[in-house]
Design an enzyme around this catalytic site. Structure first.
Site, PDB file in Angstrom:
ATOM      1  N   CYS A  11       0.867  -1.180   0.000  1.00 37.10           N
ATOM      2  CA  CYS A  11       0.000   0.000   0.000  1.00 37.10           C
ATOM      3  C   CYS A  11       0.903   1.230   0.000  1.00 37.10           C
ATOM      4  O   CYS A  11       2.097   1.126  -0.281  1.00 37.10           O
ATOM      5  CB  CYS A  11      -0.982  -0.016   1.169  1.00 37.10           C
ATOM      6  SG  CYS A  11      -0.263   0.203   2.811  1.00 37.10           S
ATOM      7  N   ASN A  14       2.435   1.577   4.227  1.00 34.45           N
ATOM      8  CA  ASN A  14       2.694   0.326   4.934  1.00 34.45           C
ATOM      9  C   ASN A  14       2.353   0.418   6.414  1.00 34.45           C
ATOM     10  O   ASN A  14       3.010  -0.171   7.256  1.00 34.45           O
ATOM     11  CB  ASN A  14       4.144  -0.133   4.716  1.00 34.45           C
ATOM     12  CG  ASN A  14       4.417  -1.571   5.142  1.00 34.45           C
ATOM     13  OD1 ASN A  14       5.513  -1.898   5.558  1.00 34.45           O
ATOM     14  ND2 ASN A  14       3.435  -2.442   5.030  1.00 34.45           N
ATOM     15  N   CYS A  16      -1.381   0.705   7.221  1.00 32.43           N
ATOM     16  CA  CYS A  16      -2.805   0.365   7.349  1.00 32.43           C
ATOM     17  C   CYS A  16      -3.148  -0.902   6.554  1.00 32.43           C
ATOM     18  O   CYS A  16      -3.236  -1.983   7.102  1.00 32.43           O
ATOM     19  CB  CYS A  16      -3.701   1.521   6.884  1.00 32.43           C
ATOM     20  SG  CYS A  16      -3.679   2.977   7.960  1.00 32.43           S
ATOM     21  N   ARG A  17      -3.309  -0.727   5.250  1.00 32.66           N
ATOM     22  CA  ARG A  17      -3.841  -1.818   4.432  1.00 32.66           C
ATOM     23  C   ARG A  17      -2.891  -3.000   4.282  1.00 32.66           C
ATOM     24  O   ARG A  17      -3.282  -4.152   4.496  1.00 32.66           O
ATOM     25  CB  ARG A  17      -4.231  -1.283   3.046  1.00 32.66           C
ATOM     26  CG  ARG A  17      -5.340  -0.258   3.110  1.00 32.66           C
ATOM     27  CD  ARG A  17      -5.560   0.440   1.784  1.00 32.66           C
ATOM     28  NE  ARG A  17      -4.429   1.321   1.486  1.00 32.66           N
ATOM     29  CZ  ARG A  17      -4.275   1.971   0.340  1.00 32.66           C
ATOM     30  NH1 ARG A  17      -5.153   1.816  -0.628  1.00 32.66           N
ATOM     31  NH2 ARG A  17      -3.235   2.765   0.151  1.00 32.66           N
ATOM     32  N   SER A  18      -1.650  -2.753   3.874  1.00 30.49           N
ATOM     33  CA  SER A  18      -0.752  -3.888   3.600  1.00 30.49           C
ATOM     34  C   SER A  18      -0.339  -4.655   4.859  1.00 30.49           C
ATOM     35  O   SER A  18      -0.312  -5.887   4.822  1.00 30.49           O
ATOM     36  CB  SER A  18       0.452  -3.469   2.762  1.00 30.49           C
ATOM     37  OG  SER A  18       1.183  -2.438   3.349  1.00 30.49           O
ATOM     38  N   ASP A 128      -8.021   3.530   1.149  1.00 26.96           N
ATOM     39  CA  ASP A 128      -7.128   3.898   2.249  1.00 26.96           C
ATOM     40  C   ASP A 128      -7.973   4.455   3.392  1.00 26.96           C
ATOM     41  O   ASP A 128      -8.627   5.478   3.232  1.00 26.96           O
ATOM     42  CB  ASP A 128      -6.119   4.942   1.770  1.00 26.96           C
ATOM     43  CG  ASP A 128      -5.012   5.189   2.776  1.00 26.96           C
ATOM     44  OD1 ASP A 128      -5.172   4.828   3.963  1.00 26.96           O
ATOM     45  OD2 ASP A 128      -3.981   5.752   2.372  1.00 26.96           O
TER      46      ASP A 128
END
Length: 164
Positions: A11, A14, A16-18, A128
């Site tokens: 993401c 690095n 939140c999402r990934s 995001d």
């Protein structure tokens, strides 16, 4: 024995999402008894947060679902394309950014949008949640749980893995 299938989730920062995708996938792989067959990491296209833990709001949302988000942020690099079998990016901008590391266009087939693996959601990108509220983090986890199940099916088909 074959080498493990190596996944990389990417993401922007690095945080939140990934890292959440990494944690969801790790829990799924461990529950399926495949920890020795599949490895996963995460990275960001930007390095602002390198060395930091995931965003506290994402850690809280993940913890409520039993996920441990403890990886440290790092920036994606050229070697990641060589070192991983599948690079899953969270949105189109991440896709463009990661492709920019592929100067010889030799890895484009392994760089894919994460949502291609979702079956229960129609989104094409994982949004995001950084600037939104708590519900955004929950929605991201819903997408990640859906997509990670699809990623595991894909790896099982590619590698002929069975449940342990």
């Amino acid at each position: 024995m074959d080498s493990p299938f190596r996944l990389l989730f990417v993401c922007l920062g690095n945080i939140c999402r990934s890292p959440a995708a990494e944690a969801v996938m790790r829990a799924l792989v461990e529950a399926e008894g495949l920890a020795g067959s599949i490895t996963m990491r995460s990275a960001g296209t930007a390095g602002w947060h390198s060395g930091k833990l995931p965003d506290q709001r994402m850690r809280n949302a993940g913890q409520k679902r039993g996920y441990n988000l403890s990886s440290r942020a790092r920036q994606v690099n050229e070697n990641d394309l060589l070192d991983h079998d599948l690079v899953l990016v969270m949105d189109r901008q991440n896709h463009r950014d990661v492709l920019s590391y592929d100067s010889k266009s030799q890895f484009s087939e392994k760089i894919r949008l994460f949502c291609e693996f979702c079956t229960g959601h129609k989104e094409e990108e994982v949004p995001d949640p950084y600037y939104g509220g708590e519900q955004g983090f929950e929605h991201v986890l819903d997408l990640l749980e859906d997509g990670c199940r699809g990623v595991l099916r894909h790896i099982r088909e590619q590698r002929g893995l069975t449940q342990a």
